[in-house]
Design an enzyme around this catalytic site. Structure first.
Site, PDB file in Angstrom:
ATOM      1  N   ASP A   1       0.941  -1.264  -0.036  1.00 49.30           N
ATOM      2  CA  ASP A   1      -0.151   0.055   0.092  1.00 49.30           C
ATOM      3  C   ASP A   1       1.045   1.108  -0.110  1.00 49.30           C
ATOM      4  O   ASP A   1       1.572   1.722   0.907  1.00 49.30           O
ATOM      5  CB  ASP A   1      -0.982   0.030   1.208  1.00 49.30           C
TER       6      ASP A   1
ATOM      7  N   LYS B   1      -6.819   3.440  -2.668  1.00 48.85           N
ATOM      8  CA  LYS B   1      -7.158   3.409  -1.309  1.00 48.85           C
ATOM      9  C   LYS B   1      -7.499   4.813  -0.623  1.00 48.85           C
ATOM     10  O   LYS B   1      -6.635   5.807  -0.975  1.00 48.85           O
ATOM     11  CB  LYS B   1      -6.019   2.733  -0.405  1.00 48.85           C
TER      12      LYS B   1
ATOM     13  N   LYS C   1     -10.045   0.470  -1.774  1.00 46.55           N
ATOM     14  CA  LYS C   1      -9.885   0.023  -0.329  1.00 46.55           C
ATOM     15  C   LYS C   1     -10.295   1.378   0.762  1.00 46.55           C
ATOM     16  O   LYS C   1      -9.891   2.422   0.318  1.00 46.55           O
ATOM     17  CB  LYS C   1      -8.629  -0.305   0.061  1.00 46.55           C
TER      18      LYS C   1
END
Length: 215
Positions: free
Chosen positions: A89, A151, A181
């Site tokens: 991430d 995300k 996300k």
């Protein structure tokens, strides 16, 4: 109605506090296995993890500011992959986003995607700090760079974490081509359900047990 098992299969059980110890991470892994979640997400210095069973191992890159040199982010992603991370991430460079330097934003992301050696890359855009137009552009560049997910948040930015509005806009932008996300401040079953309804396909949670108890 989303079932508990369906929600658990979306969760990255997360521990990213800087003061977290190796023992804390061991406890996180054991808790994650007991909860039946999809993944654990830990700081890169905690890799490689042991005794993870069927859990997916995720880590972060350029975290939490995103204000790292592209070469440093790429090297961090490569090291994470070597240390067993199946997912990375990464945080975008927010200064580049805010000044509309979109080619540089895309190049920064692509460097991590290329270096991650096949690991799935999620791009943290820090949506609470962005305008709707910036969210759309950032998601588009993440897709163009070969990322697999966008995300919402690190959970560390003072502007805040995930919102249903941002999740919906992100999903609208990437369609079904990328995952979305939702992460940052999701602490109740109601908040998790709202994010899923808005289009989230993954949830980043530190309080997974409390959220799952509501399903």
């Amino acid at each position: 109605m989303t079932t508990r098992a369906e929600v658990a299969a979306m969760i990255d059980h997360t521990l990213l506090k800087p003061e977290s110890t190796a023992a804390d991470v061991v406890n996180l892994v054991e808790e994650a296995k007991g909860l039946g979640v999809l993944a654990v997400c830990v700081s890169p210095n905690m890799l490689p993890l042991q005794n993870t069973g069927d859990l997916v191992v995720a880590t972060v890159c350029g975290f939490p500011s995103g204000a790292h040199q592209p070469e440093v982010k790429a090297a961090e992603a490569a090291q994470a992959a070597r240390n067993g991370a199946a997912e990375v991430d990464m945080v975008v460079n927010l200064a580049l986003v805010k000044t509309g330097q979109w080619d540089a934003v895309e190049a920064d992301i692509r460097g991590v995607v290329d270096a991650a050696a096949g690991a799935l890359v999620k791009v943290i855009i820090e949506s609470a700090a962005l305008t709707d137009e910036e969210i759309v552009h950032a998601c588009g560049r993440a897709e163009a760079a070969g990322a697999h997910f966008v995300k919402t948040s690190t959970g560390f930015h003072p502007a805040g974490g995930a919102s249903a509005h941002a999740v919906a806009l992100m999903r609208q932008t990437v369609g079904d081509r990328l995952g979305v996300k939702a992460s940052g401040g999701i602490r109740t079953p109601e908040a998790a359900a709202e994010m899923i309804a808005a289009g989230a396909s993954r949830l980043g949670l530190s309080g997974s047990a409390a959220v799952l108890a509501g399903f």
